[in-house]
Design a protein around this motif. Structure first.
Motif, PDB file in Angstrom:
ATOM      1  N   PRO A  83       0.823  -1.204   0.000  1.00  0.00           N
ATOM      2  CA  PRO A  83       0.000   0.000   0.000  1.00  0.00           C
ATOM      3  C   PRO A  83       0.865   1.265   0.000  1.00  0.00           C
ATOM      4  N   ASN A  84       0.357   2.306  -0.627  1.00  0.00           N
ATOM      5  CA  ASN A  84       1.010   3.619  -0.675  1.00  0.00           C
ATOM      6  C   ASN A  84       2.384   3.599  -1.337  1.00  0.00           C
ATOM      7  N   LEU A  85       2.603   2.676  -2.249  1.00  0.00           N
ATOM      8  CA  LEU A  85       3.875   2.618  -2.953  1.00  0.00           C
ATOM      9  C   LEU A  85       4.013   3.834  -3.854  1.00  0.00           C
ATOM     10  N   GLN A  86       5.134   4.492  -3.775  1.00  0.00           N
ATOM     11  CA  GLN A  86       5.410   5.654  -4.619  1.00  0.00           C
ATOM     12  C   GLN A  86       6.755   5.430  -5.285  1.00  0.00           C
ATOM     13  N   ALA A  87       6.759   5.409  -6.595  1.00  0.00           N
ATOM     14  CA  ALA A  87       7.998   5.209  -7.331  1.00  0.00           C
ATOM     15  C   ALA A  87       8.186   6.349  -8.314  1.00  0.00           C
ATOM     16  N   GLU A  88       9.441   6.728  -8.526  1.00  0.00           N
ATOM     17  CA  GLU A  88       9.724   7.654  -9.609  1.00  0.00           C
ATOM     18  C   GLU A  88       9.259   6.963 -10.887  1.00  0.00           C
ATOM     19  N   MET A  89       8.830   7.731 -11.854  1.00  0.00           N
ATOM     20  CA  MET A  89       8.273   7.150 -13.065  1.00  0.00           C
ATOM     21  C   MET A  89       9.242   6.175 -13.723  1.00  0.00           C
ATOM     22  N   LYS A  90      10.523   6.541 -13.846  1.00  0.00           N
ATOM     23  CA  LYS A  90      11.466   5.647 -14.524  1.00  0.00           C
ATOM     24  C   LYS A  90      11.628   4.331 -13.759  1.00  0.00           C
ATOM     25  N   HIS A  91      11.609   4.385 -12.422  1.00  0.00           N
ATOM     26  CA  HIS A  91      11.721   3.162 -11.627  1.00  0.00           C
ATOM     27  C   HIS A  91      10.447   2.325 -11.759  1.00  0.00           C
ATOM     28  N   GLY A  92       9.308   2.993 -11.728  1.00  0.00           N
ATOM     29  CA  GLY A  92       8.038   2.281 -11.875  1.00  0.00           C
ATOM     30  C   GLY A  92       7.935   1.576 -13.211  1.00  0.00           C
ATOM     31  N   ILE A  93       8.417   2.217 -14.258  1.00  0.00           N
ATOM     32  CA  ILE A  93       8.376   1.612 -15.591  1.00  0.00           C
ATOM     33  C   ILE A  93       9.293   0.398 -15.653  1.00  0.00           C
ATOM     34  N   THR A  94      10.499   0.526 -15.128  1.00  0.00           N
ATOM     35  CA  THR A  94      11.447  -0.586 -15.127  1.00  0.00           C
ATOM     36  C   THR A  94      10.871  -1.785 -14.387  1.00  0.00           C
ATOM     37  N   ILE A  95      10.352  -1.543 -13.207  1.00  0.00           N
ATOM     38  CA  ILE A  95       9.779  -2.628 -12.409  1.00  0.00           C
ATOM     39  C   ILE A  95       8.504  -3.158 -13.056  1.00  0.00           C
ATOM     40  N   GLY A  96       7.686  -2.260 -13.579  1.00  0.00           N
ATOM     41  CA  GLY A  96       6.446  -2.676 -14.225  1.00  0.00           C
ATOM     42  C   GLY A  96       6.681  -3.639 -15.371  1.00  0.00           C
ATOM     43  N   TRP A  97       7.648  -3.329 -16.245  1.00  0.00           N
ATOM     44  CA  TRP A  97       7.921  -4.239 -17.361  1.00  0.00           C
ATOM     45  C   TRP A  97       8.428  -5.582 -16.860  1.00  0.00           C
ATOM     46  N   GLN A  98       9.218  -5.585 -15.796  1.00  0.00           N
ATOM     47  CA  GLN A  98       9.701  -6.849 -15.238  1.00  0.00           C
ATOM     48  C   GLN A  98       8.533  -7.675 -14.701  1.00  0.00           C
ATOM     49  N   LEU A  99       7.572  -7.021 -14.064  1.00  0.00           N
ATOM     50  CA  LEU A  99       6.405  -7.731 -13.532  1.00  0.00           C
ATOM     51  C   LEU A  99       5.545  -8.307 -14.649  1.00  0.00           C
ATOM     52  N   VAL A 100       5.402  -7.562 -15.726  1.00  0.00           N
ATOM     53  CA  VAL A 100       4.601  -8.040 -16.851  1.00  0.00           C
ATOM     54  C   VAL A 100       5.284  -9.243 -17.506  1.00  0.00           C
ATOM     55  N   LYS A 101       6.615  -9.198 -17.607  1.00  0.00           N
ATOM     56  CA  LYS A 101       7.369 -10.289 -18.235  1.00  0.00           C
ATOM     57  C   LYS A 101       7.466 -11.527 -17.345  1.00  0.00           C
ATOM     58  N   SER A 102       7.314 -11.350 -16.047  1.00  0.00           N
ATOM     59  CA  SER A 102       7.523 -12.441 -15.089  1.00  0.00           C
ATOM     60  C   SER A 102       6.267 -12.670 -14.268  1.00  0.00           C
ATOM     61  N   PRO A 103       5.335 -13.460 -14.779  1.00  0.00           N
ATOM     62  CA  PRO A 103       4.059 -13.631 -14.070  1.00  0.00           C
ATOM     63  C   PRO A 103       4.175 -14.307 -12.707  1.00  0.00           C
ATOM     64  N   GLN A 104       5.294 -14.984 -12.431  1.00  0.00           N
ATOM     65  CA  GLN A 104       5.448 -15.647 -11.137  1.00  0.00           C
ATOM     66  C   GLN A 104       5.675 -14.643 -10.009  1.00  0.00           C
ATOM     67  N   ILE A 105       6.051 -13.410 -10.327  1.00  0.00           N
ATOM     68  CA  ILE A 105       6.267 -12.387  -9.299  1.00  0.00           C
ATOM     69  C   ILE A 105       4.915 -11.823  -8.886  1.00  0.00           C
ATOM     70  N   GLN A 106       4.562 -12.049  -7.607  1.00  0.00           N
ATOM     71  CA  GLN A 106       3.254 -11.636  -7.125  1.00  0.00           C
ATOM     72  C   GLN A 106       3.319 -10.763  -5.885  1.00  0.00           C
ATOM     73  N   SER A 107       4.532 -10.412  -5.458  1.00  0.00           N
ATOM     74  CA  SER A 107       4.675  -9.554  -4.285  1.00  0.00           C
ATOM     75  C   SER A 107       6.059  -8.909  -4.314  1.00  0.00           C
ATOM     76  N   LYS A 108       6.260  -7.969  -3.413  1.00  0.00           N
ATOM     77  CA  LYS A 108       7.558  -7.310  -3.325  1.00  0.00           C
ATOM     78  C   LYS A 108       8.640  -8.311  -2.917  1.00  0.00           C
ATOM     79  N   ASP A 109       8.294  -9.249  -2.037  1.00  0.00           N
ATOM     80  CA  ASP A 109       9.255 -10.281  -1.633  1.00  0.00           C
ATOM     81  C   ASP A 109       9.633 -11.169  -2.809  1.00  0.00           C
ATOM     82  N   ASP A 110       8.649 -11.527  -3.641  1.00  0.00           N
ATOM     83  CA  ASP A 110       8.931 -12.322  -4.845  1.00  0.00           C
ATOM     84  C   ASP A 110       9.872 -11.570  -5.777  1.00  0.00           C
TER      85      ASP A 110
END
Length: 148
Positions: A83-110
């Motif tokens: 909750p309340n995650l705030q990312a700089e846009m460039k960081h959010g984009i980098t992480i977002g693409w990784q999450l889309v490419k890796s469906p097994q990642i379902q949490s910050k710990d993953d």
């Protein structure tokens, strides 16, 4: 923009209906699978919107980029269960693409575990680790602002 609904079908299957221009349907055996699919699809939508807006010459593009950044942070929060995650846009984009490419990642710990398994000598790994550490500092900064 798309609209969705998850409705139980026979034998505990869940149908996801996506409407917008054309209608499409996908069936899941667990409601959480359908919700996860929606979260990843919404995340991909924000990422593609960013790509489009970054190339746009429209005078409204900067305002739309700010709105999309808000949506991206909300969607990252849901997918990473933070909750309340705030990312700089460039960081959010980098992480977002990784999450889309890796469906097994379902949490910050993953995501943290996934980062530890990547090749440390690869340039993209360093970029992703930097973005992940940026998530922590941005979230902590936001929490301290809320406490004040």
């Amino acid at each position: 923009m798309f609209y969705h609904s998850i409705a139980p079908e026979r034998a505990k299957k869940y149908a996801l209906t996506v409407e917008g221009g054309e209608s499409s349907q996908r069936t899941f055996h667990k409601k959480t699978e359908g919700e996860r699919f929606i979260g990843k699809a919404a995340l991909a939508q924000s990422l593609n919107t960013d790509r489009y807006l970054s190339r746009s010459q429209n005078k409204e593009a900067p305002r739309l980029q700010q709105l999309n950044e808000k949506h991206l942070n909300e969607r990252l929060s849901r997918v990473l269960k933070q909750p309340n995650l705030q990312a700089e846009m460039k960081h959010g984009i980098t992480i977002g693409w990784q999450l889309v490419k890796s469906p097994q990642i379902q949490s910050k710990d993953d995501l943290q575990k996934h980062l530890n398994e990547l090749n440390p000598n690869h340039g993209k790994t360093n970029e992703l680790k930097e973005a992940f550490s940026g998530l922590d500092s941005s979230s902590k900064q936001k929490e301290s602002e809320l406490e004040k």
